[in-house]
Design an enzyme around this catalytic site. Sequence first.
Site, PDB file in Angstrom:
ATOM      1  N   SER A  80      44.114  51.501 -22.659  1.00 35.20           N
ATOM      2  CA  SER A  80      45.233  52.259 -23.216  1.00 35.20           C
ATOM      3  C   SER A  80      45.225  52.369 -24.733  1.00 35.20           C
ATOM      4  O   SER A  80      45.800  53.302 -25.282  1.00 35.20           O
ATOM      5  CB  SER A  80      46.559  51.645 -22.760  1.00 35.20           C
TER       6      SER A  80
ATOM      7  N   LYS B 148      54.129  56.002 -15.110  1.00 36.34           N
ATOM      8  CA  LYS B 148      53.525  56.772 -16.201  1.00 36.34           C
ATOM      9  C   LYS B 148      53.383  58.230 -15.765  1.00 36.34           C
ATOM     10  O   LYS B 148      54.348  58.968 -15.763  1.00 36.34           O
ATOM     11  CB  LYS B 148      52.206  56.128 -16.642  1.00 36.34           C
TER      12      LYS B 148
ATOM     13  N   HIS C 175      46.641  54.058 -16.605  1.00 32.27           N
ATOM     14  CA  HIS C 175      46.459  55.189 -17.520  1.00 32.27           C
ATOM     15  C   HIS C 175      45.420  56.162 -16.982  1.00 32.27           C
ATOM     16  O   HIS C 175      44.699  56.808 -17.758  1.00 32.27           O
ATOM     17  CB  HIS C 175      46.082  54.692 -18.914  1.00 32.27           C
TER      18      HIS C 175
END
Length: 411
Positions: A197, A256, A225
């Site tokens: 990340s 996310k 991610h």
Amino acid sequence: HASVETTVCSSSLVRKALKEIKFIENAGTYKSERVIASSQSTKVTVVCPNTGEGKEVLNFCSNNYLGLSSEPRLIAAAHTALNNRGFGLSSVRFICGTQDIHKELEDKISTFHGTEDTILYPSCFDANAGIFEALLGPEDAVISDALNHASLIDGIRLCKAQRHRYKHSDMADLEDILRKTQESAQIRLIVTDGVFSMDGDVAKLPQICDLAEEYNAQILVDECHATGFIGKTGRGTPEHCGVEGRVDIINTTLGKALGGATGGYTTGPKPIIDLLRQRSRPYLFSNTLAPSVVGASIETFNILNESSEQVKKLAMNVNTFRTQMVEAGFVLSGDPGCAIVPVMLGDARLASEFADAMLEKGVYVIGFSYPVVPKGEARIRVQLSAAHSDKEVQSAIDAFIGVGVEMGVIS
């Protein structure tokens, strides 16, 4: 008020906390939270701490990679689940906290990843905290990338397995550890982020899979991610790297790209998921995921299965941003196709002041410096979204160039 203040100040724990806070402030790493007075989107209203007034700015620092955080279909699905299944369940899963929609979501996730089964958690931090202790003992070994996420590190600390760390993405170092642990460990579990990340680079999964097969090791990948937007259809780094079916366990988040609310999950072989349901402490002792989040998450996977248009649009935005920034003279890090774009500045103060200047120009980004990243590698981390329009991406590039010239970063 005075007596309360005196009592508080006399507490040794409070005094220690005050001392630690002062140390953090002096080190320049104290984190102040900006207040948002709007929904999460490509434009957000940031509240000025001095005046209390809101300012609309372009948002280039959220994990809203697919632009689904305020997607009307997800909001409608959340409302439907709220109306039909209630606000919460006031229970853990194994008592009376499993609804039909929880099982439906787990089935959808398994189908999406091509795995046998899935277990939901309140967050991926919980998934990472609960997996190693449940699966591994003193006779086993965990082999972890040096730059893995804090939740993986904390989860590994909870288990009794041997702990080994290989240099970031260094396959020679990984192989050396695999070779040395052949006799001392029954199970070797290689653990890596799919996308890192802070750096925006992708794990070398083809090489990791080859080594795992050669040395009879298993692989766990944290896909927080990556899930939903990396790979041609958003199925993450295994798809991106062409190793689908070769990764044993995937841990990832709903918080996310997949709507951005809360929740995480582990997906993989059914016997492993069954064992986690019996032994994973965050699963056994945490409230079940709220019905509204579950309903919206089901709709998220419906959207992902219908089309890959958001994935394609994000890739276009990433290409535009990276290409023009490099042409302008900025030094970028990370994988060319990754939506996390670190703009490398080096100096910590410069990164902080650069981010402040960008906000003045109406672009919200964050500067990162030591100890979050290594000394001398301070940066602005830009995160692009499929929801960013061409005009918004260009506005961010223009702001970077303007501030870069003003601060002497580029000429």
